[in-house]
Scaffold this motif. Structure first.
Motif, PDB file in Angstrom:
ATOM      1  N   ARG A 181      44.906  37.985  42.592  1.00 49.84           N
ATOM      2  CA  ARG A 181      43.555  38.448  42.922  1.00 49.84           C
ATOM      3  C   ARG A 181      42.948  39.061  41.667  1.00 49.84           C
ATOM      4  NH1 ARG A 181      43.837  42.591  47.625  1.00 49.84           N
ATOM      5  NH2 ARG A 181      41.604  42.371  47.437  1.00 49.84           N
ATOM      6  N   CYS A 225      40.300  41.429  39.751  1.00 53.76           N
ATOM      7  CA  CYS A 225      39.613  42.680  40.078  1.00 53.76           C
ATOM      8  C   CYS A 225      38.689  43.084  38.928  1.00 53.76           C
ATOM      9  CB  CYS A 225      40.632  43.794  40.330  1.00 53.76           C
ATOM     10  SG  CYS A 225      41.847  43.400  41.613  1.00 53.76           S
ATOM     11  N   CYS A 238      43.361  47.071  38.819  1.00 51.39           N
ATOM     12  CA  CYS A 238      43.497  46.304  40.070  1.00 51.39           C
ATOM     13  C   CYS A 238      43.146  47.114  41.308  1.00 51.39           C
ATOM     14  CB  CYS A 238      44.918  45.751  40.209  1.00 51.39           C
ATOM     15  SG  CYS A 238      45.387  44.592  38.917  1.00 51.39           S
ATOM     16  N   CYS A 294      38.369  43.761  44.198  1.00 47.84           N
ATOM     17  CA  CYS A 294      39.294  42.636  44.041  1.00 47.84           C
ATOM     18  C   CYS A 294      38.850  41.476  44.924  1.00 47.84           C
ATOM     19  CB  CYS A 294      40.716  43.055  44.404  1.00 47.84           C
ATOM     20  SG  CYS A 294      41.358  44.337  43.293  1.00 47.84           S
ATOM     21  N   ARG A 306      35.832  40.185  34.890  1.00 45.66           N
ATOM     22  CA  ARG A 306      36.986  40.771  35.563  1.00 45.66           C
ATOM     23  C   ARG A 306      37.867  41.497  34.557  1.00 45.66           C
ATOM     24  NH1 ARG A 306      36.769  41.056  41.021  1.00 45.66           N
ATOM     25  NH2 ARG A 306      36.272  39.055  41.960  1.00 45.66           N
ATOM     26  N   CYS A 349      49.985  44.718  38.574  1.00 44.79           N
ATOM     27  CA  CYS A 349      48.651  44.610  37.993  1.00 44.79           C
ATOM     28  C   CYS A 349      48.775  44.204  36.527  1.00 44.79           C
ATOM     29  CB  CYS A 349      47.933  45.949  38.111  1.00 44.79           C
ATOM     30  SG  CYS A 349      46.231  45.913  37.495  1.00 44.79           S
TER      31      CYS A 349
END
Length: 130
Positions: A36, A38, A43, A47, A64, A106
């Protein structure tokens, strides 16, 4: 321990059912993990939806700051970054993305900024953006 033919048939049917692919599926590989993207470096902010790292499609993720990875330590996935929105070239690559990531890990994109990203099998090809 003694099993009847009926019991063995039942267990065989259960195993076949739990391992069968959906009727409309053409997927032959198992999922190695999900990612995902973010907005922040940690993170935790805005997200997006989870994407399968087995899918080599282009992901437009401008601005991002991080990627949240969920999955086991399995081999052969790299993350490519592109400055444009169509994954037209590669400006950076995270080799062995899977090795630095683990379940709920992350990964900060500070050193790998891009407007679009894609996951590939294998190592990193040479950067080719001019």
């Amino acid at each position: 321990m003694h099993f009847t033919v009926k019991t063995i048939t039942f267990f065989a049917a259960m195993i076949a059912t739990t391992h069968a692919a959906p009727a409309n599926s053409t997927v032959t590989r198992s999922v190695k993990g999900w990612a995902r993207f973010c907005d922040d470096a940690n993170c935790s902010v805005n997200c997006g939806i989870s994407v399968n790292v087995e899918n080599p499609g282009c992901l437009i993720e401008r601005g991002r700051g991080s990627v949240l990875y969920n999955g086991p330590y399995l081999g052969g996935i790299a993350l490519l970054a592109s400055p444009g929105e169509g994954c037209g070239c590669q400006s950076s690559c995270v080799p062995h993305f899977w090795a630095i990531s683990g379940d709920n890990t992350c990964f900060n994109l500070e050193d790998n900024p891009g407007s679009s990203y894609r996951f590939i099998h294998g190592g990193c090809p040479a950067n080719n953006c001019e």
